[in-house]
Design a protein around this motif. Sequence first.
Motif, PDB file in Angstrom:
ATOM      1  N   ARG A 127       0.831  -1.209   0.000  1.00  9.99           N
ATOM      2  CA  ARG A 127       0.000   0.000   0.000  1.00  9.99           C
ATOM      3  C   ARG A 127       0.860   1.250   0.000  1.00  9.99           C
ATOM      4  O   ARG A 127       0.575   2.224  -0.697  1.00  9.99           O
ATOM      5  CB  ARG A 127      -0.909  -0.010   1.222  1.00  9.99           C
ATOM      6  N   ALA A 128       1.962   1.216   0.776  1.00  8.00           N
ATOM      7  CA  ALA A 128       2.817   2.400   0.835  1.00  8.00           C
ATOM      8  C   ALA A 128       3.471   2.658  -0.508  1.00  8.00           C
ATOM      9  O   ALA A 128       3.598   3.824  -0.942  1.00  8.00           O
ATOM     10  CB  ALA A 128       3.879   2.211   1.907  1.00  8.00           C
ATOM     11  N   LYS A 129       3.882   1.627  -1.214  1.00  8.46           N
ATOM     12  CA  LYS A 129       4.483   1.801  -2.537  1.00  8.46           C
ATOM     13  C   LYS A 129       3.473   2.382  -3.531  1.00  8.46           C
ATOM     14  O   LYS A 129       3.806   3.268  -4.330  1.00  8.46           O
ATOM     15  CB  LYS A 129       5.007   0.466  -3.041  1.00  8.46           C
ATOM     16  N   ARG A 130       2.233   1.858  -3.510  1.00  9.35           N
ATOM     17  CA  ARG A 130       1.227   2.318  -4.452  1.00  9.35           C
ATOM     18  C   ARG A 130       0.870   3.787  -4.219  1.00  9.35           C
ATOM     19  O   ARG A 130       0.823   4.591  -5.155  1.00  9.35           O
ATOM     20  CB  ARG A 130      -0.041   1.452  -4.344  1.00  9.35           C
ATOM     21  N   GLU A 136       3.459  10.881  -6.372  1.00 11.74           N
ATOM     22  CA  GLU A 136       4.437  11.442  -7.301  1.00 11.74           C
ATOM     23  C   GLU A 136       3.773  11.869  -8.609  1.00 11.74           C
ATOM     24  O   GLU A 136       4.196  12.837  -9.258  1.00 11.74           O
ATOM     25  CB  GLU A 136       5.533  10.407  -7.577  1.00 11.74           C
ATOM     26  N   GLU A 137       2.725  11.160  -9.009  1.00 13.83           N
ATOM     27  CA  GLU A 137       2.020  11.495 -10.248  1.00 13.83           C
ATOM     28  C   GLU A 137       1.026  12.628 -10.037  1.00 13.83           C
ATOM     29  O   GLU A 137       0.419  13.118 -10.996  1.00 13.83           O
ATOM     30  CB  GLU A 137       1.297  10.266 -10.788  1.00 13.83           C
ATOM     31  N   GLY A 138       0.802  13.031  -8.780  1.00 14.59           N
ATOM     32  CA  GLY A 138      -0.126  14.115  -8.479  1.00 14.59           C
ATOM     33  C   GLY A 138      -1.556  13.688  -8.409  1.00 14.59           C
ATOM     34  O   GLY A 138      -2.464  14.526  -8.352  1.00 14.59           O
ATOM     35  N   ARG A 144      -1.315  11.519   2.192  1.00 16.82           N
ATOM     36  CA  ARG A 144      -1.798  10.136   2.227  1.00 16.82           C
ATOM     37  C   ARG A 144      -0.632   9.163   2.048  1.00 16.82           C
ATOM     38  O   ARG A 144      -0.593   8.091   2.687  1.00 16.82           O
ATOM     39  CB  ARG A 144      -2.837   9.917   1.143  1.00 16.82           C
ATOM     40  N   ALA A 145       0.345   9.460   1.222  1.00 16.85           N
ATOM     41  CA  ALA A 145       1.527   8.608   1.055  1.00 16.85           C
ATOM     42  C   ALA A 145       2.364   8.570   2.332  1.00 16.85           C
ATOM     43  O   ALA A 145       2.892   7.520   2.705  1.00 16.85           O
ATOM     44  CB  ALA A 145       2.362   9.109  -0.126  1.00 16.85           C
TER      45      ALA A 145
END
Length: 363
Positions: A127-130, A136-138, A144-145
């Motif tokens: 979940r943290a990676k996603r 990063e993509e905005g 939330r990350a």
Amino acid sequence: MTTHLIVPVAVMAALSALSACSSPPAEQSGDATAKPTAASGLAIETAVAREVENVPLGSAPGTIVLPPEARVAVTAPFSGAAVRVYVIEGQQVSRGDALALVRASEPVQIRGELARAQSAANLAEARAKRLSQLAEEGVIALARADEAAAELEQARASVAELSRLVSLGGVGPDGTMTLRAPIAGRLAHVGVETGGGIDALAAPFVIEAAGAYQVELQLPEQMARKVRPGMAVEIALAGGESEAAPVGGRIIAVAPSIDPVNRSVMARASIGAAPGIIAGRNVSVTILGQGSGIAVPDASVTRIDAKDHVFVRKASDKQGGWEKRAVEILARSGGEAVIAEGLAAGDVVAASSIAELKAANAE
């Protein structure tokens, strides 16, 4: 004929005069109480004063004990039941020897919690990676990350803690663990039997380390003033072992106060292991000073006018006269008195007939 008669008369007269001159003064005066001097024929034993090192300050009673760090308690990381006990009280063990096999239910539960924590950590990592990629993509907010990353760290911490608990005592999958000796020594206490319960807050085994001992001393008040840490000691074993060589040691501590009950000062000395050295045994301890002194037989010392004296042969008196000399006693031990002041090595002192010499000196 006349000449031959005169010679014997002259010889007889000379012999008579010689006999009169050689008569003892006491017999001439009729005095039967001659003073006890060397001329009166006293058989006085003598001793030569000698210099000694490491002067014995005296002896004191002591009890052999173990150092505080010599006892180690062996505990179980979890409460459980003793499946098997391998040792008995008093047995010698080496480091790493098995003491008991224990089975506990708590490690099994912890293994289940560890499996669930690892699964939760894997999900938190994915979940943290996603969310990090979406941030990063905005697509999502960066907060939330960050929250997902914090949850991952928390999950990893839970896994680490549970893994540490599982590894305690080498716990197996079925909850069994082997308690082992952390040091070499003698088992002073075994408080569990096969089938008995073991509490995680109690110590079923206590091991006493071998090789290091201490002696608790009760120093007389007068001796305690001279005893300092670092002084050497010799321990004589009681109970018919007088032929054994004394065990050496060293003073490590002297109490700063006097025990009001027995008026003694407690001290402690360290000693090494030796045959006959057993914790709890009573011994006699001789404390050795760090200086030097002059040793003479203890019988040579007498009290005159509240001071210690010895009788020293006059070096200038060809008839062997004696003079009293005040001395300062440093220590008494083994039938000898060690003099701090008043004598020199090589002085000849009286070792007998002290009372007669003392009486003659008083007159």
